[in-house]
Design a protein around this motif. Structure first.
Motif, PDB file in Angstrom:
ATOM      1  N   ALA A  99      -5.378   7.539  -2.543  1.00 36.30           N
ATOM      2  CA  ALA A  99      -4.570   8.484  -3.519  1.00 36.30           C
ATOM      3  C   ALA A  99      -5.424   9.369  -4.451  1.00 36.30           C
ATOM      4  O   ALA A  99      -5.364  10.581  -4.805  1.00 36.30           O
ATOM      5  CB  ALA A  99      -3.541   7.638  -4.487  1.00 36.30           C
ATOM      6  N   MET A 140       2.544  12.047  -4.216  1.00 35.44           N
ATOM      7  CA  MET A 140       3.311  11.740  -4.992  1.00 35.44           C
ATOM      8  C   MET A 140       4.233  10.392  -4.436  1.00 35.44           C
ATOM      9  O   MET A 140       4.576   9.609  -5.413  1.00 35.44           O
ATOM     10  CB  MET A 140       4.517  12.731  -5.282  1.00 35.44           C
ATOM     11  N   HIS A 141       4.130  10.228  -3.342  1.00 34.20           N
ATOM     12  CA  HIS A 141       4.730   8.884  -2.622  1.00 34.20           C
ATOM     13  C   HIS A 141       3.910   7.679  -2.785  1.00 34.20           C
ATOM     14  O   HIS A 141       4.606   6.746  -2.286  1.00 34.20           O
ATOM     15  CB  HIS A 141       5.300   9.167  -1.143  1.00 34.20           C
ATOM     16  N   ARG A 142       2.850   7.913  -3.085  1.00 34.84           N
ATOM     17  CA  ARG A 142       1.697   6.793  -3.153  1.00 34.84           C
ATOM     18  C   ARG A 142       1.974   5.953  -4.331  1.00 34.84           C
ATOM     19  O   ARG A 142       1.240   4.651  -4.534  1.00 34.84           O
ATOM     20  CB  ARG A 142       0.309   7.311  -2.734  1.00 34.84           C
ATOM     21  N   ASN A 143       2.545   6.581  -5.395  1.00 38.01           N
ATOM     22  CA  ASN A 143       2.706   5.826  -6.695  1.00 38.01           C
ATOM     23  C   ASN A 143       1.314   5.087  -7.098  1.00 38.01           C
ATOM     24  O   ASN A 143       1.305   3.935  -7.629  1.00 38.01           O
ATOM     25  CB  ASN A 143       3.689   4.707  -6.520  1.00 38.01           C
ATOM     26  N   ALA A 144       0.351   5.835  -7.521  1.00 39.58           N
ATOM     27  CA  ALA A 144      -0.978   5.586  -7.986  1.00 39.58           C
ATOM     28  C   ALA A 144      -1.268   6.575  -9.110  1.00 39.58           C
ATOM     29  O   ALA A 144      -2.196   7.344  -8.822  1.00 39.58           O
ATOM     30  CB  ALA A 144      -1.979   5.443  -6.736  1.00 39.58           C
ATOM     31  N   PRO A 145      -0.625   6.467 -10.187  1.00 41.32           N
ATOM     32  CA  PRO A 145      -0.957   7.203 -11.239  1.00 41.32           C
ATOM     33  C   PRO A 145      -2.495   7.480 -11.813  1.00 41.32           C
ATOM     34  O   PRO A 145      -3.044   8.575 -12.077  1.00 41.32           O
ATOM     35  CB  PRO A 145       0.000   6.945 -12.194  1.00 41.32           C
ATOM     36  N   THR A 149      -4.531   8.905  -9.167  1.00 40.95           N
ATOM     37  CA  THR A 149      -4.277  10.196  -9.207  1.00 40.95           C
ATOM     38  C   THR A 149      -4.956  11.240 -10.318  1.00 40.95           C
ATOM     39  O   THR A 149      -5.724  12.103 -10.138  1.00 40.95           O
ATOM     40  CB  THR A 149      -2.821  10.545  -9.348  1.00 40.95           C
ATOM     41  N   SER A 175      -4.408   2.951  -2.783  1.00 44.78           N
ATOM     42  CA  SER A 175      -4.776   3.713  -4.318  1.00 44.78           C
ATOM     43  C   SER A 175      -6.061   4.497  -4.258  1.00 44.78           C
ATOM     44  O   SER A 175      -6.173   5.573  -4.917  1.00 44.78           O
ATOM     45  CB  SER A 175      -5.070   2.478  -5.224  1.00 44.78           C
TER      46      SER A 175
END
Length: 229
Positions: A179, A56-61, A64, A176
């Protein structure tokens, strides 16, 4: 991360231990169900407490979604093949794929940090202990030699360090893509809990103490995580 494969020797030993126990003791269905509940709680806590927050802290939707989608497709494909392939060879093939993925997930976990890797080691040790029990029980119905049953199961355990070695380059990849690998590991673990361990565990009538083992495992990982902080 480079030594992650060494930690897989712990769950690998658990696979062999499960096989030895199965061919000599033949644990009853309630004991097996209790182990499955305990393993499910431990794996769920490790996945939710370690891999999910990091992801969640990697901010790579996008990564993901892609990584999670690939994991879901792989696990569903394995499930479909399990229904088509019968006999000892089919069983060994499917469990082998499961164990290889476990090793891969463990290697990915170590790329998130030593604490995440160690907690996943604990979780997967219990999970593959159950796999060792299952494989040995199934093979024992068609293979008379106890040594052959344990040997075949032990050979599968070698796929754990192989999976971890395959995951070694993950830490050096762009954030990314890392992630995406974390999402793969997370979905694979959650699928294992919801569609494998708990489904198998409920094949026998539930008893309160058996059901409670899920939460015992869950709380044990939470406490261990607090002690390691």
């Amino acid at each position: 991360m480079s030594s992650a494969w060494m930690y897989t020797l712990i769950p690998a030993a658990a696979v062999v231990l499960g096989a030895v126990a199965a061919v000599n003791i033949r644990p009853g269905p309630r004991i097996v169900s209790a182990i499955q509940h305990l393993a499910a709680g431990v794996v769920f806590a490790a996945a939710a407490g370690e891999i999910l927050p990091d992801l969640m802290h990697r901010n790579a939707p996008v990564a993901t979604v892609v990584g999670g989608g690939i994991a879901l497709a792989v696990m569903l494909a394995i499930k479909q093949v399990e229904g088509l392939v019968k006999g000892p060879l089919g069983l060994l093939s499917m469990v082998g794929v499961d164990i290889l993925i476990d090793g891969l997930v463990l290697g990915i976990g170590f790329s998130a940090g030593a604490k995440a890797g160690i907690l996943l080691t604990v979780a997967l040790t219990l999970e593959v202990l159950f796999l060792g029990l299952t494989v040995a029980n199934e093979l024992g119905e068609s293979v008379r030699s106890r040594l052959a049953v344990v040997g075949a199961t032990a050979a599968l355990a070698l796929l754990l360090p192989l999976g971890a070695v395959l995951a070694t380059p993950v830490a050096a990849l762009p954030p990314s893509i890392v992630a995406g690998f974390f999402a793969f590991g997370l979905i694979a673990l959650l699928y294992l809990v919801t569609e494998e361990l708990l489904v198998e565990a409920h094949q026998t009538p539930d008893r309160p103490w058996v059901t409670a083992m899920f939460f015992v495992g869950f709380l044990a990982i939470l406490v261990l995580e607090e002690l390691m902080s």
